[in-house]
Design a protein around this motif. Structure first.
Motif, PDB file in Angstrom:
ATOM      1  N   ARG A  49       0.848  -1.256   0.109  1.00 34.00           N
ATOM      2  CA  ARG A  49      -0.044   0.067  -0.014  1.00 34.00           C
ATOM      3  C   ARG A  49       1.042   1.220  -0.090  1.00 34.00           C
ATOM      4  NH1 ARG A  49      -4.526  -1.665  -1.893  1.00 34.00           N
ATOM      5  NH2 ARG A  49      -6.075  -2.757  -0.759  1.00 34.00           N
ATOM      6  N   ARG A  50       2.098   1.359   0.653  1.00 25.82           N
ATOM      7  CA  ARG A  50       2.893   2.365   0.841  1.00 25.82           C
ATOM      8  C   ARG A  50       3.472   2.690  -0.485  1.00 25.82           C
ATOM      9  NH1 ARG A  50       4.187   0.473   6.183  1.00 25.82           N
ATOM     10  NH2 ARG A  50       6.138  -0.766   5.078  1.00 25.82           N
ATOM     11  N   ARG A  51       3.995   1.453  -1.226  1.00 21.15           N
ATOM     12  CA  ARG A  51       4.553   1.681  -2.411  1.00 21.15           C
ATOM     13  C   ARG A  51       3.510   1.928  -3.593  1.00 21.15           C
ATOM     14  NH1 ARG A  51       9.820   0.439  -2.980  1.00 21.15           N
ATOM     15  NH2 ARG A  51       9.470   1.863  -4.942  1.00 21.15           N
ATOM     16  N   GLU A  52       2.291   1.752  -3.327  1.00 20.91           N
ATOM     17  CA  GLU A  52       1.228   2.178  -4.460  1.00 20.91           C
ATOM     18  C   GLU A  52       0.963   3.369  -4.265  1.00 20.91           C
ATOM     19  OE1 GLU A  52      -3.164   0.278  -5.296  1.00 20.91           O
ATOM     20  OE2 GLU A  52      -2.507   0.018  -3.470  1.00 20.91           O
ATOM     21  N   ARG A  53       1.088   4.226  -3.070  1.00 17.82           N
ATOM     22  CA  ARG A  53       0.894   5.650  -3.007  1.00 17.82           C
ATOM     23  C   ARG A  53       2.083   6.447  -3.624  1.00 17.82           C
ATOM     24  NH1 ARG A  53      -1.224   4.013   2.241  1.00 17.82           N
ATOM     25  NH2 ARG A  53       0.643   4.478   2.961  1.00 17.82           N
ATOM     26  N   ILE A  54       3.438   5.956  -3.387  1.00 24.92           N
ATOM     27  CA  ILE A  54       4.309   6.548  -4.010  1.00 24.92           C
ATOM     28  C   ILE A  54       4.423   6.522  -5.413  1.00 24.92           C
ATOM     29  CG2 ILE A  54       6.967   6.237  -3.958  1.00 24.92           C
ATOM     30  CD1 ILE A  54       6.241   7.567  -1.646  1.00 24.92           C
ATOM     31  N   MET A  55       4.156   5.284  -5.950  1.00 24.46           N
ATOM     32  CA  MET A  55       3.939   5.102  -7.375  1.00 24.46           C
ATOM     33  C   MET A  55       2.788   5.626  -8.046  1.00 24.46           C
ATOM     34  SD  MET A  55       5.604   1.183  -7.414  1.00 24.46           S
ATOM     35  CE  MET A  55       5.806   1.142  -9.249  1.00 24.46           C
ATOM     36  N   LYS A  56       1.836   6.423  -7.161  1.00 30.49           N
ATOM     37  CA  LYS A  56       0.662   6.963  -7.940  1.00 30.49           C
ATOM     38  C   LYS A  56      -0.336   5.951  -8.558  1.00 30.49           C
ATOM     39  CE  LYS A  56       2.163  11.341  -7.804  1.00 30.49           C
ATOM     40  NZ  LYS A  56       2.767  12.654  -8.854  1.00 30.49           N
ATOM     41  N   ARG A  57      -0.233   4.515  -7.926  1.00 28.25           N
ATOM     42  CA  ARG A  57      -0.861   3.467  -8.470  1.00 28.25           C
ATOM     43  C   ARG A  57      -0.094   2.787  -9.572  1.00 28.25           C
ATOM     44  NH1 ARG A  57      -5.703   2.833  -5.959  1.00 28.25           N
ATOM     45  NH2 ARG A  57      -6.966   5.009  -5.085  1.00 28.25           N
ATOM     46  N   PHE A  58      -0.440   1.463  -9.563  1.00 25.24           N
ATOM     47  CA  PHE A  58       0.157   0.552 -10.646  1.00 25.24           C
ATOM     48  C   PHE A  58      -0.401   0.817 -11.959  1.00 25.24           C
ATOM     49  CE2 PHE A  58       0.955  -2.112  -6.706  1.00 25.24           C
ATOM     50  CZ  PHE A  58       2.133  -1.750  -6.607  1.00 25.24           C
ATOM     51  N   LYS A  59       0.511   1.051 -13.211  1.00 25.23           N
ATOM     52  CA  LYS A  59      -0.068   1.103 -14.532  1.00 25.23           C
ATOM     53  C   LYS A  59      -0.709  -0.048 -15.106  1.00 25.23           C
ATOM     54  CE  LYS A  59       1.598   5.094 -13.739  1.00 25.23           C
ATOM     55  NZ  LYS A  59       2.141   5.027 -12.319  1.00 25.23           N
TER      56      LYS A  59
END
Length: 252
Positions: A174-184
């Protein structure tokens, strides 16, 4: 600085130590590609965030495969699923962890049915070789149905409270998802998380309440030593800037 003999680094202008350090930063911490670029620039390493992205794509999977090969056999599987949004569409992230919270594998699926659970179990069985001694899931019936279809004669515990280890393992995602502005895309999510979770496994250090300071330091040193072995590099421990900016930046 010694050069690694691993053919994986062939035809790269930057030393393997720089490449492995950038890959480690990106997958180990919740950092964006641009932040990794800036952290490298602070040490005199002139690369662009796009170069870091390409390094992650090329070197991430081989590194994670080597970490996975060193992992001991686990006889207890905790299976759980969580919904994630990819390109505006709902997907399910299936994850399996062991009794210590180490991630065994992940799988992105569009469905939350028995077929999706069965695909995860087949993937786990392919890497483990043998079924687990105990399988723990939440109360989702799809997991039980998939276990029956797979013919697993194992101790099965469908209980919400017993599956906290698997549920807590979703938090770093969830933290990485926010940093990456969701997965493409589902492919990008699968590729990234397969590496991210294995790197996290390697550098998992027990909490202070569960271990002494000496044990934690020793565990961290072993993790760094293992990382140097799987990446075929020496350590970048010197805090002085590495003057390699003359190599250029856009594409390595």
């Amino acid at each position: 600085m010694p050069t690694a003999r691993d053919p994986l680094y062939r035809r790269h202008r930057f030393p393997p130590e720089v490449i492995s350090y950038a890959v480690w930063l990106y997958f180990r911490f919740p950092l964006s590609l641009r932040i990794v670029e800036e952290m490298l620039a602070a040490r005199g390493i002139g690369v662009t965030y796009e170069t870091v992205r390409q390094w992650g794509r090329k070197f991430g999977k081989p590194f994670s495969d080597r970490i996975r090969q060193r992992a001991p056999a686990r006889d207890k599987w905790h299976l759980d699923e969580v919904v994630i949004s990819i390109a505006g569409e709902q997907h399910w992230l299936w994850r399996a962890v062991d009794q210590n919270g180490f991630v065994l594998d992940v799988l992105i699926q569009r469905r939350r049915d028995s077929r999706a659970a069965q695909l995860l179990m087949k993937k786990l069985l392919k890497s483990a070789g043998t079924p687990p001694r105990v399988m723990i899931t939440d109360k989702l019936r799809s997991s039980g149905a998939a276990r029956a279809k797979m013919g697993f004669h194992v101790e099965y515990r469908p209980h919400q409270a017993l599956n906290n280890r698997a549920e807590n393992s979703h938090q770093p995602t969830r933290r990485r998802e926010r940093i990456m502005k969701r997965f493409k895309s589902s492919r990008q999510a699968q590729r990234f998380l397969s590496v991210h979770d294995q790197v996290a496994n390697l550098f998992h250090i027990p909490y202070p309440g569960a271990a002494t300071a000496d044990f934690r330091r020793a565990s961290r040193e072993r993790a760094f030593a293992t990382w140097r072995e799987i990446s075929m590099t020496s350590a970048i421990a010197d805090s002085r800037p590495l003057r390699i900016a003359s190599f250029g930046s856009a594409v390595d």
